[in-house]
Design a protein around this motif. Sequence first.
Motif, mmCIF file in Angstrom:
data_model
loop_
_atom_site.group_PDB
_atom_site.id
_atom_site.type_symbol
_atom_site.label_atom_id
_atom_site.label_comp_id
_atom_site.label_asym_id
_atom_site.label_seq_id
_atom_site.Cartn_x
_atom_site.Cartn_y
_atom_site.Cartn_z
ATOM 1 N N GLU A 1 3.076 -0.869 -2.589
ATOM 2 C CA GLU A 1 4.548 -0.813 -2.621
ATOM 3 C C GLU A 1 5.357 -0.899 -2.395
ATOM 4 O OE1 GLU A 1 6.319 1.331 2.445
ATOM 5 O OE2 GLU A 1 4.438 -0.495 2.150
ATOM 6 N N VAL A 2 5.899 -0.678 -3.522
ATOM 7 C CA VAL A 2 7.432 -0.829 -4.252
ATOM 8 C C VAL A 2 8.094 -0.266 -4.526
ATOM 9 C CG1 VAL A 2 5.966 -2.530 -5.656
ATOM 10 C CG2 VAL A 2 5.592 0.011 -6.778
ATOM 11 N N ARG B 1 5.327 -2.611 -10.904
ATOM 12 C CA ARG B 1 4.404 -3.362 -10.398
ATOM 13 C C ARG B 1 4.678 -4.936 -11.704
ATOM 14 N NH1 ARG B 1 -1.471 -1.123 -8.541
ATOM 15 N NH2 ARG B 1 -0.183 -0.275 -6.348
ATOM 16 N N GLU B 2 4.146 -4.715 -12.608
ATOM 17 C CA GLU B 2 4.576 -5.785 -13.908
ATOM 18 C C GLU B 2 5.920 -6.435 -13.456
ATOM 19 O OE1 GLU B 2 6.663 -7.498 -17.063
ATOM 20 O OE2 GLU B 2 7.448 -5.374 -16.151
ATOM 21 N N LEU B 3 6.891 -5.931 -12.913
ATOM 22 C CA LEU B 3 7.646 -5.741 -13.132
ATOM 23 C C LEU B 3 7.929 -7.565 -11.758
ATOM 24 C CD1 LEU B 3 11.320 -6.285 -12.787
ATOM 25 C CD2 LEU B 3 12.105 -4.692 -11.453
ATOM 26 N N TYR C 1 11.037 5.279 -8.058
ATOM 27 C CA TYR C 1 9.279 5.474 -7.055
ATOM 28 C C TYR C 1 8.765 6.325 -6.306
ATOM 29 C CZ TYR C 1 5.888 3.716 -3.837
ATOM 30 O OH TYR C 1 4.952 3.576 -2.333
ATOM 31 N N LYS C 2 7.562 7.260 -6.584
ATOM 32 C CA LYS C 2 7.487 8.180 -5.536
ATOM 33 C C LYS C 2 6.668 8.569 -4.362
ATOM 34 C CE LYS C 2 8.746 11.467 -9.250
ATOM 35 N NZ LYS C 2 8.626 12.729 -9.726
ATOM 36 N N ASP C 3 4.920 8.045 -4.684
ATOM 37 C CA ASP C 3 4.575 7.442 -3.628
ATOM 38 C C ASP C 3 2.998 5.989 -4.146
ATOM 39 O OD1 ASP C 3 2.471 9.671 -1.737
ATOM 40 O OD2 ASP C 3 1.340 8.358 -3.017
ATOM 41 N N ILE C 4 2.672 5.498 -2.819
ATOM 42 C CA ILE C 4 2.174 4.721 -3.202
ATOM 43 C C ILE C 4 0.805 4.729 -4.725
ATOM 44 C CG2 ILE C 4 0.814 4.204 -1.546
ATOM 45 C CD1 ILE C 4 1.309 1.627 -0.482
ATOM 46 N N ASN C 5 0.516 5.860 -4.142
ATOM 47 C CA ASN C 5 -1.126 6.352 -4.763
ATOM 48 C C ASN C 5 -0.351 6.219 -6.180
ATOM 49 O OD1 ASN C 5 -2.643 6.125 -2.785
ATOM 50 N ND2 ASN C 5 -1.691 7.500 -2.097
ATOM 51 N N ASP C 6 0.572 6.449 -6.902
ATOM 52 C CA ASP C 6 1.073 6.194 -8.235
ATOM 53 C C ASP C 6 0.563 5.230 -9.018
ATOM 54 O OD1 ASP C 6 1.759 9.414 -8.064
ATOM 55 O OD2 ASP C 6 4.138 8.473 -7.660
ATOM 56 N N ALA C 7 0.552 4.866 -10.022
ATOM 57 C CA ALA C 7 -0.272 3.802 -11.026
ATOM 58 C C ALA C 7 1.217 2.799 -11.032
ATOM 59 C CB ALA C 7 -0.027 3.933 -12.729
ATOM 60 N N ASN C 8 2.350 3.571 -10.951
ATOM 61 C CA ASN C 8 4.104 2.374 -10.818
ATOM 62 C C ASN C 8 3.553 0.839 -11.406
ATOM 63 O OD1 ASN C 8 5.527 4.515 -8.954
ATOM 64 N ND2 ASN C 8 3.207 3.447 -7.696
#
Length: 940
Positions: free
Chosen positions: A640-641, A713-715, A702-709
Motif C-alpha cells: 500500500e504505497v 516498491r523499489e523506491l 498509484y491506483k490500486d494495491i493489487n497493481d504491481a507498483n
Amino acid sequence: MDELKPEEQARVLIDEMLAAAGWAVVPRSEYMDVPHAQAVAEALTKGNCEADYLLFLDGKAIGVLEAKRKENLLGGVVAEQTAKYSAGALPWYQTWTKPLPFLFMCNGDKLLFCDRRDFAAGEPLEFFELKKMFTPKEVAIRAELKSEFAKMPAVPAVQTKTKAGLRQCQYDAICNLELSFKHGKKKALIVLATGAGKTFTACTAAYRLLNYTPAKKVLFLVDRNNLGKQAEGEFGTYKLTETGIPFSDEYVVQRLHNVKDIEKSHVVISTIQRLYAVLTGQTFVDTDDDESELDGDSTNDQSSVSIELPQDLKVARDTFDLIIVDECHRSIYGKWKQVLDYFNTARVVGLTATPTEEAYAFFNKNTVVEYTLEDSIRDGVNVPPRVFRIKTLVSSQGGTIGQGEHVERITLLNGSKQKKIQKEDQKYESTELDRSVVNPAQIRLVVDSFKQAIYSSLYPERLSDDPARNWKYIPKTLFFAKTDSHADNIVDAIKQSFAVEFEKVGLKLPEKFVQKITCKAGNSNQLISDFRNEKEFRIAVTVTLVATGTDVKPLEVLVFMRDINSAVLYTQMKGRGCRTMDDDKFQLATPNGTSKDCFYLVDAVGVTEHEMKLPGAASDAKFHKTLGLERLMERLAHGEVPDEYLNLFAGYLSKINNKAEQEDLSEVNKLLAPTSLYFFVSRIYDALTGKNEFSTHPLPEYKDINDANIERRELISAVINNVKVRKVLLEINRGFIKIQQEGTDSLVYSGFSIDESKKYAEIFKEFIEQNRDEVEALRIIYNSEDVAITYEMLSDLKRKLEKFNPMLNEKNLWTCYKTLSVNKVGKAGKVKDLEKDEVGLLTNLIQLVRYALGKKEQLYSLQSTSASLFELYCGQNQRVLNDNQKQVLRKIAQYVVQNGCVSAPILMQYEKPLFLQAAKLFGPQNVNTEIQNLTKFMFQ
C-alpha cells in the motif's frame, strides 16, 4: 485649555464626547475602510464645503455633527448649515440613505439632535437636546440597520499611564481581526508574544462580537484543563466592557461539562478532547489530570488513530458563531481535527506566541498581527533573558555506566520501568544524557552550583546579613525535568542541598519550599496558584504542565535540566520567565527583591547552544498524524504505497535523521549501505515532486494495491525489505531513558554564557560606534574631550542604551565583560567585581564605554578608586585644607562619582545644603572653580 481659541476648546470637548460614546475621531486623511464607527473631522461635502464631523457606521455615512464655540446658541442658522451638509454627501461616500438622517449640533456644552426622517421634505426641522451623545449601537438600532457590524464602536483606546486600555499590539490585533471579518475571511491568526495578553485580546474580540454583532455563542478552546480555569478567571475579571462591569456579569461564561452548559452559556471553555466527548455523548470524569484519555497532551496524538464523528451528534453544527483556539500551534490538528471541522459555519481565530507552518497553513496565512518576543522586550511588555551556564563533566563529555552498577530503565513508549544490573561498561555521549541516560550525581551537582550562584552571580545585591532571610526568599525558580521520575530526583536533590543552608542557622527546610507540579502531583491548579502567591513556595519542578500558557509573574529563574529540540516548545518554556510585574506586587512575593528587570535562564544541558527545529507543514496532516511508524511500515511492506504514505514515511525518516544520535545514525547508514538515510529520504521527496532523476522519469501513479507498483516498491525497498534497519529505526523513534543509581560527576563551568556575553559586548560596541556623534556623553569619551560629563548626559546615555537593547544596562554589561575576562576571550582585560554599593551607579557607564573603546585596560568602578583619588586631589601642589573643607569636598567627590560631573549651579539645585557649606568654606568667588577642579580630577 485656556491657551486655545474658543472654537478649538469646543472641538476638544466634542472630540472627547464622541470618543466616550464609542466614535473613533479621525481626520479625513486617516479615514479607513474599517467596520467600527468613525467620526471624520473636516469631511468634504458638496460645494467643497467641510462638515465638522461626518459619522460613519460600518463604512457608510449615517449622520453629521456641526461644532460651534460655546457662546453659539445653536439656532436656526446652524440648523440650516447642518441640514445642508447632511444633504451634501459626496457621491464617492458610501451612505445608508440620502440625505443623511441623523443631525447633531454641539457647542461643547449643549448637544442637539434631529432625525430628519421624522419631517417631510420642505418641512422645518426641529432639534431637541440630548443629555449625551448616541453610541454607534444606539444609532444603528434607531436607524434599524441590518449590517453585521453597524453597531460596532471604536476599538478601545491604547492604554496610557492614567487610563486603562489595550496595549498597542492588542489594539492592532482587534482592528485587523475585525477588518478581516468584514472582508469575509473566516479564519485569522493572532501571533502575540508570551505575556503580551493573548487571552485579554480574546476577551475583547469575544465581547465585541457578542455585544455588537448578531453573534450569540463563542467557543474558547484551550490546550489543557488548567488553562481552561485560568481563562475562565480572565473572562471574569475583564472589565473593558460597555458598562464597565465584568464580562462574566454580562454574559454566561462556563467551562464545558455537558450539553446543557452549551445551551445556557454565551462563552463555552473546553479542551477539544472534552468537546468531542460532549459532542458524541460520552461520559467522563471531571478531572484536572491533563494526561487523561480525553484531556491529554495533544502533541502526543501524532501516532494515534484519527477520531471519527458518528452520525448522532449532540450539538448542532451551527452552534458557535466564533471559535477561539488558544495555543493554536498544538491542539487542533491530526487526531482531533474533525471536531473543529464539524463546526464549519463558525469563524475561527487562533492565538499563539509560537506559530508553526502548520498553523499558518490552517489559518490560510491570514495573520492579522505578529508581535514577537523581541518586540515585547523592546516595548517593556516583557523582561529580557540572561543565560547562566552550568556545565558538568558528564553533561559536556558524557560518562560511563560501570559494570555491576544498578540502573533503572524507563521505556518512553509506555513508561514501564525495570531495575537492572549493568552487565558491562557502557560509555555514553553527552547528547545521550538528555535522551537516554540520567545521572543523579549530575542533578545534585547542578542544584548545588545553582544554589551557590544565586547570591554570588545572579542577585549579589540581595545578599543580606540575615542568612535565614536569604535562603527563605531565594528568587522564585522553575526547574524543567525530563520525566515525572526525573522531577522526583530533582526535588530530592533540592531538598538535600538547601536543607544544609537552613540547618546552619538552626532551621528546617520549609515544608513547601520545593514542590513538584506535574499531573501526578495532585491538584495542579492549586499548586500553580500556590507557586504564584505563597512566599514559602520558592522552587517548582515540572515536566510540561507549567511549560506553556501558565502565568507565574514573580518567576525569575528557569533551570533547564532537559534539552529541547522544538523551537516552539523552547520559546513557550522561556516565556514562563519573561512576565513583567509591578514592583510592589513583586516585593510581596519576593521580599528581599526590589524589581524584576530580567529573568535568568540557567542552562544545565546546553539547550541554548544548538539550533532548534521548527516543524514544517505536512502535505496531509491527517495521514501524517494518524498512523504510527510501525504500522505504516507494515502497510508499505504489503504494497500500500500511495503518495500520502510515501510522504508520511519520508517525514518520519526525516525526523529520525534530524534527531538521531550520530552513533545510531551511523548504524542505520551502515545497514543501508551503499545508500544513506538522508539520500533515501531525499530520493522519496524527489520522486513525489518530480525532481532530479524523476523529472524525466516520473513516478507512476498509484491506483490500486493489487497493481504491481514496482517503481514505488523499489523506491522504499532498502528500508522496507531490511528488518534490521526497520528495527533500529523503531528503537530510535521510540527512545528510552536509563537512570544511573551510582554515577559521579564534576563541575566544568559555572558562569554566565560566554557566547551571550560576546554578543552583548559586540552590540554595545556597535551602539557606541553608531551613536558616538549624536550622544553627548559618548562623543566626549570617544574623542577624549576635556569636558565634564554630567548627570543629565549619563541619564540620556542610559535611556538610549536600554531603548537600543534592554540588556545594555550597567549590571548586565559588567557581568558580560567579567565573563569574557575570566575566560580570557579575545583581548579582555581585568574586570573588578562591583561591590554592593557600586551596583547601579550612573558613572559606571563612563567606565564601560572607556573599557569597550580600549581607553582603559581594566574595568573598575570609579567608586572603588574615589578615596585614593580624593587624597591625591587634596595633597596636590602641597595644598593645605582644614578638616571642614576636606569633609565637604569628600561629600562632593562622593556625589560626583555616583552621579556625574556637577557645576556650582547644579549642586545648588540638587544638594543645596552641601553647596552652601562649600560656598561658606571656600568663598563665593572660589567655590565654582573648586567644584570644577575636583570633578575633573575624580574622572581621571
